[in-house]
Design an enzyme around this catalytic site. Structure first.
Site, PDB file in Angstrom:
ATOM      1  N   SER A 124       0.988  -1.565  -0.152  1.00 15.46           N
ATOM      2  CA  SER A 124      -0.240  -0.309   0.061  1.00 15.46           C
ATOM      3  C   SER A 124       0.360   1.084   0.513  1.00 15.46           C
ATOM      4  O   SER A 124       0.879   2.258   0.718  1.00 15.46           O
ATOM      5  CB  SER A 124      -0.424   0.215   1.271  1.00 15.46           C
TER       6      SER A 124
ATOM      7  N   GLY B 127      -5.299  -0.500   0.443  1.00 19.81           N
ATOM      8  CA  GLY B 127      -5.172  -1.542  -0.288  1.00 19.81           C
ATOM      9  C   GLY B 127      -5.168  -2.929   0.622  1.00 19.81           C
ATOM     10  O   GLY B 127      -6.460  -3.718   0.193  1.00 19.81           O
ATOM     11  N   GLU B 128      -3.868  -2.312   1.592  1.00 19.66           N
ATOM     12  CA  GLU B 128      -4.130  -3.850   2.475  1.00 19.66           C
ATOM     13  C   GLU B 128      -4.614  -3.861   3.502  1.00 19.66           C
ATOM     14  O   GLU B 128      -4.868  -5.156   3.984  1.00 19.66           O
ATOM     15  CB  GLU B 128      -2.619  -3.511   2.869  1.00 19.66           C
ATOM     16  N   LEU B 129      -5.049  -2.429   3.632  1.00 18.71           N
ATOM     17  CA  LEU B 129      -6.167  -2.101   5.306  1.00 18.71           C
ATOM     18  C   LEU B 129      -7.378  -3.964   4.733  1.00 18.71           C
ATOM     19  O   LEU B 129      -7.324  -4.780   6.124  1.00 18.71           O
ATOM     20  CB  LEU B 129      -6.874  -1.509   5.006  1.00 18.71           C
TER      21      LEU B 129
END
Length: 905
Positions: free
Chosen positions: A698, A866-868
């Site tokens: 991210s 994006g990763e969260l």
């Protein structure tokens, strides 16, 4: 051969083809209707969907001999065009329905067929339709697609106008924080965007088509490779083996830490001495057609001496296990974590201690588009490699020595990509097409089947974890001890960095003053470990988030209140000893608390003797960056027509690099009042674009965003006259003012030391996830009924992109929790076998809540996103299963038989 007249998109078209050719190939290759995509190739993904005589059909499995003369066919090209969009396509744009966009034409035509039958569908009608017709999406979480169909139906009925549909799209002024569509949206919804396989149809006639000879065992010595029979086959130009590779024939893993016992040169381009995993490439057949190449590949004879295959970290760590890479121990990297005081006395004196063993497995990425790439020499003699790479400058450095090509003589270009979700952080076919091009002197093209995609490319690395926590009777966390082993497959690339993530994210979100632990990277013979959304946090935070629930039960506290007592506040530090840049977790928990209480009440009311309901929570934290002083570069140039072009390598695997770069640049250039239409983004060609770094962790919105911001500020300064007016291009040229400026930004961070302590990330992301589930007691089957995410990702740069990332990540978390796996190579080689979540496995009820705490180091206050949504929602689901029925799952995925086994204990 046969000849048939087909009525396609309103006109008669003649086709001449083989009887056994598929309708999908005929539409694509004979008629150039490349909106028809071939994903799985087995009727499981719906990307090849068209309307055939009024019925929706998946064309990748339909042979032409079954197609009647004058069959009427409608493809996405026949639904609408870029200058005359159908309401369905317009609705897709309005709701951000096209992320990577590869599955979009199939969904568009599927929706078109649905609305021909029913112009007033309910949301459940739409979901039933997509489920029935196997329309699969890996990006969106499906909810925006249902939203789009409902709005399109309203327009077709006359209940809503096209203008009302697009009312949230700004016409002028700021686009930051709005639903401004991504620049690629129109091409994606009309099926006119060319992905790798589409470009492959348009390559020069002399382009050779490649097929791989691959290992069908997981570990073996190579005795001999006999290509003689294959070389005599029709159409074969050359069979390339390791003997044809000019360089080291190795892809370097670019070892991150000096304490790594490997040298990084462990992955062959083409296997020479050994096979290290199932699917390893042994030879490349280059022929005039793909059919000829594949036929010849079957004739290559490879003699192997099979060796013991270690298919998990515990197996490879056994005392009698042989070294997979001779000279390098199977456990080749160790990462410590040491924060605060020694933990042994703390655990001895603590009021409460809790311990658990946890496992998060080999989750497959499962993009709809299989891996595809091609290579050629350009007119300057440079080796040009096109692929789905999300780290082009990085990959060029990783493959150049192995190819035997100078780094500055390699050009990397990213094709429009049908999703990667991280696996393309690793080179997959880049070196293969490079070698084939160099060996033949001709352009070459390689397209994996979905089986090859699934069996050969990297997967999420499994973590085997033991975590202990100590607390007092009031629930204050006093200490934590951790032990984790990372099964990284046979190739070391980024394995040490991934193992560091365990030190950074086990226990993340909580102020734990005293931590001791050790993790290790283990070489095995299963699929190599590659980056996957969340990169280490889905494994790490699963362990600590489930253990927090177990601790809450032991103390007698509510799980939310235990978390609330311990989350980051001013004065807290992360597991790596870093000061969190914002302290929004208490506010996020306060925000979700009433929803959590309502969910628990709803679960109690809806539970029956047969189906038990439950609610569970988890917190998620992730850092944005590649650790330490992560750096990106960008450039901007003013052209004669007044367009400002932004250049950088912000790789786009569906997350929205185009809208991210456009929005950031537009905001940076706002003092000049440049409209968004006057900004063009040029991305992902190393011959044109400076190094923005890879799309992982991210980092892009933060690190590349800051580089674009710096570049935009320099552009404004360069173009602004002393009186505040703006120079034209002609005036700048006349006054010898450069029309191109360059910018750069480096994160003000430090690497973690041998004890996992440091300031690795400039920005973090924070979230609280609430899952509501139903568990069938007779079968153990779990259904997620609703999922709520309260998130702080800083300033929302684009609402559609952010929401789409959240929905898509939540859907992947549901898959990770309940169905997705790649342990059994044969069983899990198809989408259905690997547990791909279709629309009815994902709840339509997904609620997103955002708190915008501006990040001091983020561009315009933004963090990543994006990763969260794949940090820990799966832990919330597992906690909800326990709260529903008492079955505690510590080993993912929680398939029905596992839940049932726990219920029966």
């Amino acid at each position: 051969m046969l000849k048939k007249m087909l009525h396609v998109n309103g006109v008669d078209r003649m086709v001449i083809c083989e009887q056994d050719e598929t309708l999908a190939n005929v539409l694509r290759e004979n008629l150039n209707l490349t909106s028809v995509k071939i994903g799985c190739g087995s009727g499981q993904c719906g990307s090849c969907t068209v309307v055939v005589d009024g019925k929706l059909k998946r064309t990748c499995t339909i042979k032409m001999k079954r197609i009647a003369e004058h069959t009427k066919i409608v493809t996405a090209e026949g639904v609408g065009t870029p200058d005359n969009l159908h309401p369905i396509q317009l609705a897709w744009i309005a709701h951000g329905g096209a992320q990577c966009g590869f599955c979009t034409p199939g969904f568009i035509i599927s929706s078109y067929a649905l609305l021909l039958e029913n112009q007033s569908p309910s949301r459940e009608d739409v979901r039933d339709w997509f489920q029935k017709h196997r329309n699969a999406c890996r990006c969106t979480g499906y909810k925006p697609l249902v939203d789009a169909v409902m709005d399109a139906a309203a327009v077709l009925r006359g209940d809503k106008t096209r203008d009302e549909l697009m009312k949230d799209v700004p016409v002028e002024g700021r686009i930051l924080g709005t639903k401004y569509p991504r620049p690629s949206a129109v091409a994606k919804v009309t099926g006119t965007l060319d992905y790798g396989a589409d470009l492959g149809l348009k390559l020069p006639a002399e382009t050779l088509r490649c097929a791989l000879v691959q290992a069908e065992v997981s570990h073996a010595k190579i005795i001999s490779i006999d290509t003689s029979e294959a070389e005599k086959m029709e159409g074969v130009v050359k069979v390339v083996t390791h003997k044809d590779v000019k360089g080291k024939n190795r892809i370097t893993g670019l070892i991150t830490f000096p304490s790594n016992k490997g040298d990084g040169w462990d992955r062959p381009i083409l296997c020479d001495e050994k096979v290290f995993q199932f699917g390893d490439a042994i030879a490349i057949v280059c022929a005039d057609t793909e059919k000829h190449a594949k036929a010849a590949a079957e004739k290559v004879k490879v003699e192997l001496e099979e060796l013991p295959a270690y298919m998990s970290a515990p197996e490879a760590m056994q005392d009698d296990a042989i070294e997979i890479h001779p000279g390098t121990p199977n456990t080749y990297f160790v990462q410590k974590v040491a924060k605060g005081d020694e933990t042994a006395p703390i655990f001895k004196d603590a009021d409460v201690t809790i311990e658990g063993d946890y496992y998060v497995g080999r989750q497959p990425h499962m993009p709809i588009e299989p891996d595809v790439g091609f290579a050629y020499r350009n007119d300057e003699g440079k080796l040009v490699i096109h692929s789905k790479s999300i780290g082009m400058h990085l990959h060029a450095a990783m493959i150049a020595p192995g190819l035997g090509e100078e780094l500055d003589n390699i050009v990397m270009v990213m094709n429009p990509a049908g999703g990667t979700f991280g696996y393309k952080f690793s080179p997959t076919m880049e070196a293969l097409v490079g070698v084939a091009c160099m060996a033949t002197g001709k352009p070459v093209y390689l397209n994996y089947t979905w089986y090859q995609q699934q069996t050969y490319t990297g997967k999420r690395s499994p973590f085997f974890m033991n975590v202990r926590m100590a607390a007092n009777n009031e629930g204050k966390l006093l200490g934590m001890e951790t032990d984790w082993s990372v099964d990284h497959g046979p190739y070391s690339e980024f394995g040490d960095l991934l193992t560091l993530r365990g030190a950074q994210f086990i226990g993340a979100g909580y102020n734990i003053d005293n931590i001791r632990g050790e993790g290790r990277t283990v070489c095995t013979n299963h699929a190599w470990g590659s980056a996957f959304r969340g990169y280490g946090s889905p494994q790490s935070e699963f362990a600590s988030e489930v253990l927090m629930d177990e601790l809450a039960e032991k103390i007698g506290m509510d799980p939310l209140e235990l978390r609330y007592k311990n989350v980051y506040r001013k004065g807290s530090t992360t597991p790596s000893g870093q000061d969190p840049e914002v302290y929004s977790l208490p506010e996020l928990l306060d925000t979700i608390r009433p929803k959590y209480e309502a969910a628990k009440k709803r679960a109690a009311e809806l539970s029956t003797a047969e189906v038990k309901r439950g609610a569970g929570i988890a917190i998620g934290v992730y850092g944005c960056g590649l650790d330490g002083p992560d750096t990106a570069e960008a450039a901007m140039e003013l052209t004669e027509d007044g367009i400002i072009t932004v250049y950088t390598t912000w790789h786009d695997h569906g997350q929205g690099a185009d809208i991210g770069a456009l929005t950031t640049a537009h905001e940076a250039l706002s003092p000049m009042g440049i409209p968004a239409e006057k900004i063009r983004v040029c991305l992902n060609d190393t011959s044109k674009c400076p190094n923005g770094g890879p799309a992982g962790g991210s980092r892009s919105q933060v690190v590349i965003g800051r580089a674009i911001k710096a570049t935009g500020e320099a552009m404004v300064a360069s173009m602004t006259k002393a009186d505040g007016s703006i120079y034209t291009h002609a005036e700048m040229v006349a006054e010898n003012i450069p029309t191109r400026v360059d910018g750069k930004w480096s994160a003000p961070c430090t690497d973690c030391d041998e004890n996992g302590q440091g300031n690795p990330f400039a920005c973090y992301m924070y979230g609280v996830f609430l899952a509501e589930v139903a568990v069938e007691l007779a079968t153990g089957k779990t259904t997620v009924e609703k999922i709520t995410a309260a998130s702080d990702i800083g300033t929302i740069m684009n609402q559609l992109a952010v929401e789409g990332q959240m929905y898509g990540g939540l859907a992947q978390a549901i898959g990770l929790a309940l169905t997705e796996d790649f342990e059994d190579i044969k069983k899990h080689s198809t989408m259905v076998g690997a547990g791909f979540p279709y629309i009815k496995q994902i709840p339509d009820d997904m609620e997103l809540i955002f708190i915008e705490s501006k990040r001091p180091e983020g561009p315009f206050g933004a963090s990543g996103v994006g990763e969260l949504p794949l940090t820990s929602p799966h832990a919330a689901i597992i906690n909800a299963i326990y709260n529903a029925c008492g079955a505690r799952i510590r080993h993912l995925p929680a398939r029905p038989e596992k839940v049932l086994a726990e219920l029966n204990k």
